[in-house]
Design a protein around this motif. Sequence first.
Motif, short mmCIF file in Angstrom:
data_model
loop_
_atom_site.label_atom_id
_atom_site.label_comp_id
_atom_site.label_asym_id
_atom_site.label_seq_id
_atom_site.Cartn_x
_atom_site.Cartn_y
_atom_site.Cartn_z
N HIS A 68 45.81 -62.33 18.69
CA HIS A 68 44.87 -61.34 19.25
C HIS A 68 45.11 -59.98 18.61
N ARG A 69 46.37 -59.64 18.45
CA ARG A 69 46.68 -58.29 17.94
C ARG A 69 46.27 -58.15 16.48
N ALA A 70 46.42 -59.23 15.71
CA ALA A 70 46.02 -59.16 14.29
C ALA A 70 44.52 -58.93 14.17
N LEU A 71 43.72 -59.59 15.04
CA LEU A 71 42.26 -59.37 14.96
C LEU A 71 41.91 -57.93 15.35
N ALA A 72 42.64 -57.37 16.30
CA ALA A 72 42.39 -55.97 16.66
C ALA A 72 42.74 -55.04 15.48
N ARG A 73 43.80 -55.41 14.77
CA ARG A 73 44.20 -54.63 13.58
C ARG A 73 43.10 -54.69 12.52
N LEU A 74 42.54 -55.87 12.35
CA LEU A 74 41.46 -56.03 11.36
C LEU A 74 40.26 -55.16 11.75
N GLU A 75 39.91 -55.14 13.03
CA GLU A 75 38.80 -54.28 13.45
C GLU A 75 39.15 -52.81 13.22
N GLY A 76 40.41 -52.46 13.43
CA GLY A 76 40.83 -51.08 13.17
C GLY A 76 40.60 -50.70 11.71
N ALA A 77 40.71 -51.69 10.82
CA ALA A 77 40.56 -51.41 9.38
C ALA A 77 39.11 -51.48 8.92
N ILE A 78 38.33 -52.43 9.44
CA ILE A 78 36.97 -52.59 8.89
C ILE A 78 35.88 -52.28 9.91
N GLY A 79 36.28 -51.91 11.12
CA GLY A 79 35.31 -51.46 12.13
C GLY A 79 34.33 -52.55 12.52
N ASP A 80 33.06 -52.16 12.66
CA ASP A 80 32.10 -53.13 13.18
C ASP A 80 31.59 -54.10 12.11
N ARG A 81 32.24 -54.11 10.95
CA ARG A 81 31.96 -55.20 10.01
C ARG A 81 32.67 -56.48 10.45
N LEU A 82 33.50 -56.36 11.49
CA LEU A 82 34.08 -57.55 12.13
C LEU A 82 33.44 -57.74 13.50
N LEU A 83 32.90 -58.92 13.75
CA LEU A 83 32.47 -59.27 15.11
C LEU A 83 33.32 -60.45 15.56
N VAL A 84 33.96 -60.30 16.72
CA VAL A 84 34.70 -61.42 17.32
C VAL A 84 33.81 -62.04 18.40
N VAL A 85 33.55 -63.32 18.24
CA VAL A 85 32.79 -64.08 19.23
C VAL A 85 33.78 -65.00 19.91
N THR A 86 33.98 -64.83 21.20
CA THR A 86 34.95 -65.71 21.84
C THR A 86 34.28 -66.60 22.87
N GLN A 87 34.78 -67.86 22.91
CA GLN A 87 34.36 -68.77 23.98
C GLN A 87 35.27 -68.61 25.18
N ASN A 88 36.30 -67.77 25.05
CA ASN A 88 37.30 -67.66 26.11
C ASN A 88 36.84 -66.71 27.21
N VAL A 89 37.23 -67.04 28.43
CA VAL A 89 36.87 -66.18 29.56
C VAL A 89 38.03 -65.26 29.93
N ASP A 90 39.15 -65.37 29.22
CA ASP A 90 40.24 -64.42 29.45
C ASP A 90 39.92 -63.10 28.75
N ASP A 91 40.73 -62.08 29.03
CA ASP A 91 40.44 -60.75 28.45
C ASP A 91 41.51 -60.34 27.44
N LEU A 92 42.13 -61.34 26.79
CA LEU A 92 43.25 -61.03 25.89
C LEU A 92 42.80 -60.33 24.62
N HIS A 93 41.58 -60.61 24.14
CA HIS A 93 41.10 -59.87 22.96
C HIS A 93 40.97 -58.38 23.29
N GLU A 94 40.33 -58.07 24.41
CA GLU A 94 40.15 -56.64 24.69
C GLU A 94 41.47 -55.96 25.03
N ARG A 95 42.38 -56.70 25.69
CA ARG A 95 43.68 -56.08 25.96
C ARG A 95 44.46 -55.82 24.68
N ALA A 96 44.18 -56.61 23.62
CA ALA A 96 44.84 -56.36 22.33
C ALA A 96 44.18 -55.20 21.59
#
Length: 230
Positions: A68-96
Amino acid sequence: MRIVVLTGAGISAESGVPTFRGSDGLWEGHRVEDVATPEGYERDPDAVLAFYDARRRAVASTHPNPAHRALARLEGAIGDRLLVVTQNVDDLHERAGTRNLVHMHGELRRARCLACDARPDWDDDLRDRPRCPRCGERMLRPDVVWFGEMPYGLDRIEQAVVACDVFVSIGTSGEVYPAAGYVALAAAFGARTVELNLEPSDPAVPLDDVRAGRAGELVPAWVEEVLARR
Ligand code: OAD
Protein backbone atom coordinates in the motif's frame (compact mmCIF):
# COMPACT_ATOMS: atom_id res chain seq x y z
CA MET A 1 3.03 7.66 -18.51
CA ARG A 2 -0.48 6.80 -17.31
CA ILE A 3 -0.86 3.84 -14.96
CA VAL A 4 -3.95 2.06 -13.71
CA VAL A 5 -3.49 -0.31 -10.78
CA LEU A 6 -6.26 -2.77 -9.91
CA THR A 7 -5.98 -4.23 -6.43
CA GLY A 8 -7.75 -7.12 -4.72
CA ALA A 9 -7.76 -8.80 -1.35
CA GLY A 10 -4.21 -10.13 -1.83
CA ILE A 11 -2.69 -6.67 -1.34
CA SER A 12 -4.17 -6.50 2.15
CA ALA A 13 -3.40 -10.12 3.10
CA GLU A 14 -0.06 -9.25 4.70
CA SER A 15 -1.85 -6.62 6.78
CA GLY A 16 -3.93 -9.44 8.26
CA VAL A 17 -7.15 -8.89 6.28
CA PRO A 18 -8.46 -12.26 5.06
CA THR A 19 -8.89 -12.86 1.32
CA PHE A 20 -12.10 -14.36 -0.08
CA ARG A 21 -11.13 -17.48 -1.97
CA GLY A 22 -8.74 -20.21 -0.94
CA SER A 23 -8.53 -22.44 2.10
CA ASP A 24 -8.76 -19.83 4.88
CA GLY A 25 -10.68 -17.24 2.82
CA LEU A 26 -13.88 -15.52 3.94
CA TRP A 27 -16.00 -17.47 1.46
CA GLU A 28 -14.91 -20.74 3.08
CA GLY A 29 -16.57 -19.78 6.35
CA HIS A 30 -19.60 -17.92 4.94
CA ARG A 31 -21.99 -18.50 2.10
CA VAL A 32 -21.75 -15.67 -0.45
CA GLU A 33 -25.51 -15.74 -0.98
CA ASP A 34 -26.12 -15.25 2.77
CA VAL A 35 -23.80 -12.31 3.44
CA ALA A 36 -23.08 -10.68 0.08
CA THR A 37 -26.39 -10.43 -1.76
CA PRO A 38 -29.43 -8.15 -1.38
CA GLU A 39 -31.55 -11.32 -0.95
CA GLY A 40 -29.38 -12.51 1.94
CA TYR A 41 -29.84 -9.12 3.61
CA GLU A 42 -33.61 -9.25 3.20
CA ARG A 43 -33.71 -12.74 4.68
CA ASP A 44 -31.55 -12.02 7.73
CA PRO A 45 -30.45 -8.40 8.11
CA ASP A 46 -29.16 -8.94 11.66
CA ALA A 47 -26.70 -11.61 10.53
CA VAL A 48 -25.51 -9.53 7.58
CA LEU A 49 -25.06 -6.36 9.64
CA ALA A 50 -23.17 -8.35 12.29
CA PHE A 51 -20.91 -9.84 9.61
CA TYR A 52 -19.90 -6.39 8.30
CA ASP A 53 -19.65 -4.94 11.83
CA ALA A 54 -17.12 -7.67 12.61
CA ARG A 55 -15.18 -6.99 9.41
CA ARG A 56 -15.17 -3.22 10.10
CA ARG A 57 -13.84 -3.82 13.62
CA ALA A 58 -11.19 -6.26 12.38
CA VAL A 59 -9.90 -3.87 9.70
CA ALA A 60 -9.70 -1.01 12.21
CA SER A 61 -6.90 -2.82 14.02
CA THR A 62 -4.82 -3.49 10.87
CA HIS A 63 -2.22 -1.27 9.20
CA PRO A 64 -1.14 -0.60 5.62
CA ASN A 65 1.76 -2.79 4.49
CA PRO A 66 4.72 -1.98 2.20
CA ALA A 67 2.60 -2.66 -0.92
CA HIS A 68 0.00 0.00 0.00
CA ARG A 69 2.77 2.41 0.92
CA ALA A 70 4.66 1.85 -2.34
CA LEU A 71 1.54 2.75 -4.37
CA ALA A 72 1.14 5.92 -2.31
CA ARG A 73 4.78 6.74 -3.05
CA LEU A 74 4.14 6.26 -6.76
CA GLU A 75 1.19 8.67 -6.61
CA GLY A 76 3.43 11.13 -4.78
CA ALA A 77 5.79 10.99 -7.76
CA ILE A 78 3.41 10.93 -10.73
CA GLY A 79 0.24 12.43 -9.23
CA ASP A 80 -3.05 11.75 -10.95
CA ARG A 81 -1.37 9.89 -13.79
CA LEU A 82 -1.82 6.97 -11.38
CA LEU A 83 -5.34 5.73 -10.66
CA VAL A 84 -5.75 2.97 -8.08
CA VAL A 85 -8.92 0.95 -8.54
CA THR A 86 -9.55 -1.30 -5.59
CA GLN A 87 -12.04 -4.11 -5.11
CA ASN A 88 -11.25 -3.96 -1.40
CA VAL A 89 -13.64 -2.50 1.14
CA ASP A 90 -10.88 -1.81 3.66
CA ASP A 91 -9.32 1.66 3.88
CA LEU A 92 -5.66 0.63 3.81
CA HIS A 93 -4.89 2.43 0.54
CA GLU A 94 -6.11 5.76 1.87
CA ARG A 95 -4.42 5.23 5.23
CA ALA A 96 -1.16 4.69 3.31
CA GLY A 97 -1.71 8.03 1.56
CA THR A 98 -3.32 7.14 -1.80
CA ARG A 99 -5.85 9.78 -2.85
CA ASN A 100 -6.65 9.06 -6.51
CA LEU A 101 -8.65 5.96 -5.67
CA VAL A 102 -11.90 4.28 -6.67
CA HIS A 103 -13.51 1.80 -4.26
CA MET A 104 -15.46 -0.08 -6.89
CA HIS A 105 -16.96 -2.51 -4.36
CA GLY A 106 -17.71 0.16 -1.75
CA GLU A 107 -16.25 0.80 1.68
CA LEU A 108 -16.68 -0.71 5.14
CA ARG A 109 -16.30 2.75 6.66
CA ARG A 110 -19.32 4.12 4.86
CA ALA A 111 -23.01 3.38 5.32
CA ARG A 112 -25.85 3.76 2.88
CA CYS A 113 -29.36 4.80 3.87
CA LEU A 114 -32.07 2.71 2.24
CA ALA A 115 -34.58 5.50 2.96
CA CYS A 116 -32.81 8.58 1.52
CA ASP A 117 -29.73 7.14 -0.23
CA ALA A 118 -27.27 9.20 1.85
CA ARG A 119 -23.79 7.63 2.08
CA PRO A 120 -22.36 8.91 5.37
CA ASP A 121 -18.90 8.04 6.72
CA TRP A 122 -19.44 5.31 9.30
CA ASP A 123 -17.10 3.86 11.93
CA ASP A 124 -19.57 2.27 14.35
CA ASP A 125 -21.65 -0.86 14.35
CA LEU A 126 -24.79 -0.90 12.23
CA ARG A 127 -26.56 -3.86 13.81
CA ASP A 128 -28.16 -1.65 16.55
CA ARG A 129 -29.98 0.21 13.73
CA PRO A 130 -28.57 3.73 14.30
CA ARG A 131 -30.39 6.69 12.73
CA CYS A 132 -29.34 8.09 9.38
CA PRO A 133 -27.65 11.45 10.06
CA ARG A 134 -29.56 12.96 7.13
CA CYS A 135 -33.15 11.67 7.30
CA GLY A 136 -33.30 10.11 10.77
CA GLU A 137 -34.63 6.74 9.58
CA ARG A 138 -33.07 3.55 10.97
CA MET A 139 -32.36 1.96 7.61
CA LEU A 140 -28.60 2.09 7.24
CA ARG A 141 -26.78 -0.79 5.54
CA PRO A 142 -23.06 -1.15 4.81
CA ASP A 143 -22.06 0.72 1.65
CA VAL A 144 -20.52 -2.35 0.11
CA VAL A 145 -21.45 -3.72 -3.30
CA TRP A 146 -23.12 -7.11 -3.15
CA PHE A 147 -23.44 -9.66 -5.92
CA GLY A 148 -26.14 -8.52 -8.32
CA GLU A 149 -25.51 -4.82 -7.54
CA MET A 150 -23.75 -2.26 -9.71
CA PRO A 151 -20.14 -1.48 -8.72
CA TYR A 152 -19.16 2.16 -8.21
CA GLY A 153 -17.20 4.36 -10.58
CA LEU A 154 -17.41 2.20 -13.71
CA ASP A 155 -17.35 5.10 -16.19
CA ARG A 156 -14.34 6.69 -14.56
CA ILE A 157 -12.53 3.36 -14.37
CA GLU A 158 -13.17 2.44 -18.00
CA GLN A 159 -12.01 5.82 -19.23
CA ALA A 160 -8.76 5.42 -17.30
CA VAL A 161 -8.24 1.79 -18.41
CA VAL A 162 -8.58 2.53 -22.13
CA ALA A 163 -6.24 5.53 -21.81
CA CYS A 164 -3.47 3.98 -19.71
CA ASP A 165 0.00 2.95 -20.86
CA VAL A 166 0.48 0.37 -18.12
CA PHE A 167 -2.17 -1.72 -16.38
CA VAL A 168 -1.15 -3.57 -13.23
CA SER A 169 -3.22 -6.16 -11.44
CA ILE A 170 -2.21 -6.83 -7.82
CA GLY A 171 -3.50 -9.51 -5.44
CA THR A 172 -6.68 -10.45 -7.21
CA SER A 173 -7.87 -13.85 -8.39
CA GLY A 174 -9.64 -12.32 -11.40
CA GLU A 175 -12.84 -14.22 -10.68
CA VAL A 176 -15.26 -11.33 -10.34
CA TYR A 177 -16.43 -9.13 -13.22
CA PRO A 178 -16.32 -6.37 -14.32
CA ALA A 179 -12.94 -5.98 -12.55
CA ALA A 180 -11.64 -9.23 -14.06
CA GLY A 181 -12.23 -7.88 -17.56
CA TYR A 182 -10.13 -4.72 -17.24
CA VAL A 183 -6.83 -6.37 -18.09
CA ALA A 184 -8.17 -7.52 -21.48
CA LEU A 185 -9.66 -4.06 -22.11
CA ALA A 186 -6.34 -2.39 -21.28
CA ALA A 187 -4.46 -4.81 -23.54
CA ALA A 188 -6.92 -4.22 -26.39
CA PHE A 189 -6.18 -0.50 -26.14
CA GLY A 190 -2.45 -1.07 -26.25
CA ALA A 191 -1.41 -0.96 -22.60
CA ARG A 192 1.44 -3.02 -21.24
CA THR A 193 -0.06 -5.48 -18.74
CA VAL A 194 1.53 -6.60 -15.49
CA GLU A 195 0.36 -9.01 -12.79
CA LEU A 196 1.80 -9.12 -9.27
CA ASN A 197 0.15 -11.96 -7.38
CA LEU A 198 0.98 -14.77 -5.00
CA GLU A 199 0.20 -17.27 -7.72
CA PRO A 200 -0.38 -16.52 -11.41
CA SER A 201 -4.12 -16.05 -12.04
CA ASP A 202 -5.79 -17.36 -15.16
CA PRO A 203 -6.36 -14.17 -17.15
CA ALA A 204 -8.44 -14.03 -20.32
CA VAL A 205 -5.47 -12.63 -22.25
CA PRO A 206 -1.73 -13.33 -22.05
CA LEU A 207 -0.01 -10.71 -19.92
CA ASP A 208 3.27 -8.98 -20.71
CA ASP A 209 4.83 -9.41 -17.28
CA VAL A 210 3.70 -11.92 -14.63
CA ARG A 211 5.46 -11.96 -11.28
CA ALA A 212 4.56 -14.44 -8.54
CA GLY A 213 5.17 -13.62 -4.89
CA ARG A 214 3.98 -11.58 -1.95
CA ALA A 215 2.62 -8.12 -2.67
CA GLY A 216 4.65 -6.67 0.20
CA GLU A 217 7.80 -7.51 -1.74
CA LEU A 218 6.74 -7.37 -5.40
CA VAL A 219 4.95 -4.03 -5.31
CA PRO A 220 7.75 -1.93 -3.75
CA ALA A 221 10.23 -3.51 -6.19
CA TRP A 222 7.98 -2.76 -9.19
CA VAL A 223 7.41 0.83 -8.03
CA GLU A 224 11.15 1.36 -7.68
CA GLU A 225 11.61 0.12 -11.26
CA VAL A 226 8.95 2.52 -12.57
CA LEU A 227 10.46 5.45 -10.70
CA ALA A 228 13.98 4.59 -11.89
CA ARG A 229 12.81 4.43 -15.53
CA ARG A 230 11.14 7.84 -15.50
P1 OAD B 1 -9.65 -13.37 -3.88
O1 OAD B 1 -9.69 -13.92 -2.49
O2 OAD B 1 -10.52 -13.99 -4.91
O3 OAD B 1 -8.16 -13.45 -4.46
C1 OAD B 1 -7.07 -12.99 -3.73
C2 OAD B 1 -5.83 -13.17 -4.59
O4 OAD B 1 -4.73 -12.65 -3.86
C3 OAD B 1 -5.50 -14.63 -4.91
O5 OAD B 1 -5.19 -14.75 -6.28
C4 OAD B 1 -4.27 -14.91 -4.04
O6 OAD B 1 -3.35 -15.81 -4.69
C5 OAD B 1 -3.65 -13.53 -3.94
N1 OAD B 1 -2.84 -13.32 -2.72
C6 OAD B 1 -3.02 -13.82 -1.48
N2 OAD B 1 -2.08 -13.36 -0.64
C7 OAD B 1 -1.27 -12.55 -1.35
C8 OAD B 1 -0.10 -11.79 -1.05
N3 OAD B 1 0.44 -11.75 0.18
N4 OAD B 1 0.47 -11.09 -2.04
C9 OAD B 1 -0.04 -11.09 -3.32
N5 OAD B 1 -1.15 -11.79 -3.66
C10 OAD B 1 -1.75 -12.52 -2.69
O7 OAD B 1 -9.91 -11.79 -3.75
P2 OAD B 1 -10.32 -10.74 -4.87
O8 OAD B 1 -9.71 -11.09 -6.18
O9 OAD B 1 -10.07 -9.40 -4.31
O10 OAD B 1 -16.34 -8.90 -4.10
O11 OAD B 1 -11.88 -10.98 -4.95
C11 OAD B 1 -12.64 -10.19 -5.81
C12 OAD B 1 -14.00 -9.93 -5.23
O12 OAD B 1 -14.62 -11.17 -4.88
C13 OAD B 1 -14.00 -9.17 -3.91
O13 OAD B 1 -13.91 -7.77 -4.08
C14 OAD B 1 -15.32 -9.55 -3.32
C15 OAD B 1 -15.24 -11.03 -3.57
O14 OAD B 1 -16.42 -11.72 -3.61
C16 OAD B 1 -17.53 -8.66 -3.54
O15 OAD B 1 -17.81 -8.98 -2.42
C17 OAD B 1 -18.49 -7.97 -4.48
